[in-house]
Write a protein that holds these residues in place. Sequence first.
Motif, mmCIF file in Angstrom:
data_model
loop_
_atom_site.group_PDB
_atom_site.id
_atom_site.type_symbol
_atom_site.label_atom_id
_atom_site.label_comp_id
_atom_site.label_asym_id
_atom_site.label_seq_id
_atom_site.Cartn_x
_atom_site.Cartn_y
_atom_site.Cartn_z
ATOM 1 N N MET A 67 -29.602 32.671 51.015
ATOM 2 C CA MET A 67 -29.912 33.920 51.187
ATOM 3 C C MET A 67 -31.066 34.555 50.288
ATOM 4 N N GLY A 68 -31.831 33.566 49.538
ATOM 5 C CA GLY A 68 -32.901 33.803 48.889
ATOM 6 C C GLY A 68 -32.667 34.480 47.630
ATOM 7 N N VAL A 69 -31.365 33.998 46.928
ATOM 8 C CA VAL A 69 -30.968 34.823 45.754
ATOM 9 C C VAL A 69 -30.981 33.771 44.789
ATOM 10 N N LYS A 70 -31.766 33.709 43.740
ATOM 11 C CA LYS A 70 -31.593 32.828 42.746
ATOM 12 C C LYS A 70 -30.195 33.242 41.581
ATOM 13 N N VAL A 71 -29.467 31.989 41.547
ATOM 14 C CA VAL A 71 -28.255 32.039 40.561
ATOM 15 C C VAL A 71 -28.406 31.349 39.339
ATOM 16 N N GLY A 72 -27.903 31.949 38.457
ATOM 17 C CA GLY A 72 -28.040 31.319 36.982
ATOM 18 C C GLY A 72 -26.501 30.638 36.606
ATOM 19 N N ASN A 73 -26.069 30.972 35.773
ATOM 20 C CA ASN A 73 -24.596 30.505 35.507
ATOM 21 C C ASN A 73 -23.682 30.590 36.475
ATOM 22 N N ILE A 74 -22.702 29.611 36.672
ATOM 23 C CA ILE A 74 -21.592 29.684 37.454
ATOM 24 C C ILE A 74 -20.465 29.188 36.666
ATOM 25 N N ALA A 75 -19.418 29.804 36.687
ATOM 26 C CA ALA A 75 -18.131 29.191 35.982
ATOM 27 C C ALA A 75 -16.858 29.354 37.054
ATOM 28 N N VAL A 76 -16.220 28.350 37.202
ATOM 29 C CA VAL A 76 -15.225 28.208 38.243
ATOM 30 C C VAL A 76 -14.050 27.328 37.429
ATOM 31 N N THR A 77 -12.795 27.924 37.238
ATOM 32 C CA THR A 77 -11.622 27.581 37.120
ATOM 33 C C THR A 77 -10.729 27.434 38.186
ATOM 34 N N VAL A 78 -9.987 26.295 38.244
ATOM 35 C CA VAL A 78 -9.274 25.867 39.412
ATOM 36 C C VAL A 78 -7.769 25.593 38.744
ATOM 37 N N THR A 79 -6.722 26.170 39.168
ATOM 38 C CA THR A 79 -5.291 25.771 38.719
ATOM 39 C C THR A 79 -4.838 25.497 39.930
#
Length: 141
Positions: A67-79
Amino acid sequence: MISTTVELRTVEGTQAAMGWAGGHTIVVDRPEGKAGGLGLGFNGAQLLALAIGGCFCNDLRYVAEEMGVKVGNIAVTVTVNLEGTPLLATSATMAVSCETLDGSDPRKIVDKAEAITAVSNSLRQGVPVAIEMARHDTSGA
């Protein structure tokens, strides 16, 4: 069709298993005191949650790049919830935070990643698993 194969073998002197794919390794074990486990690595439910979340983290990056978007931090929590005898995964919930560096709403990236993510979509559709006996090489070669 794309295939991937991993290998697992007993870690010498333990009842844990070492798994690998290429140059990457991981230890799989039961909690200390459970069926000979020493708590040396992840259990199956944790690995399932890591597969769900790890795949999704990668997909967020793929989609953002597309999509041409710069992403910084990602946080994912899976239960992962488990029930019954035998114990089965009955549901999984993923909480996602995704920072876009241009300040745009990340919802489009998250929605598109949800549509393409292989692990979650495979589980939703009920991927068949076959278990076969492997032949042991006893020749010592």
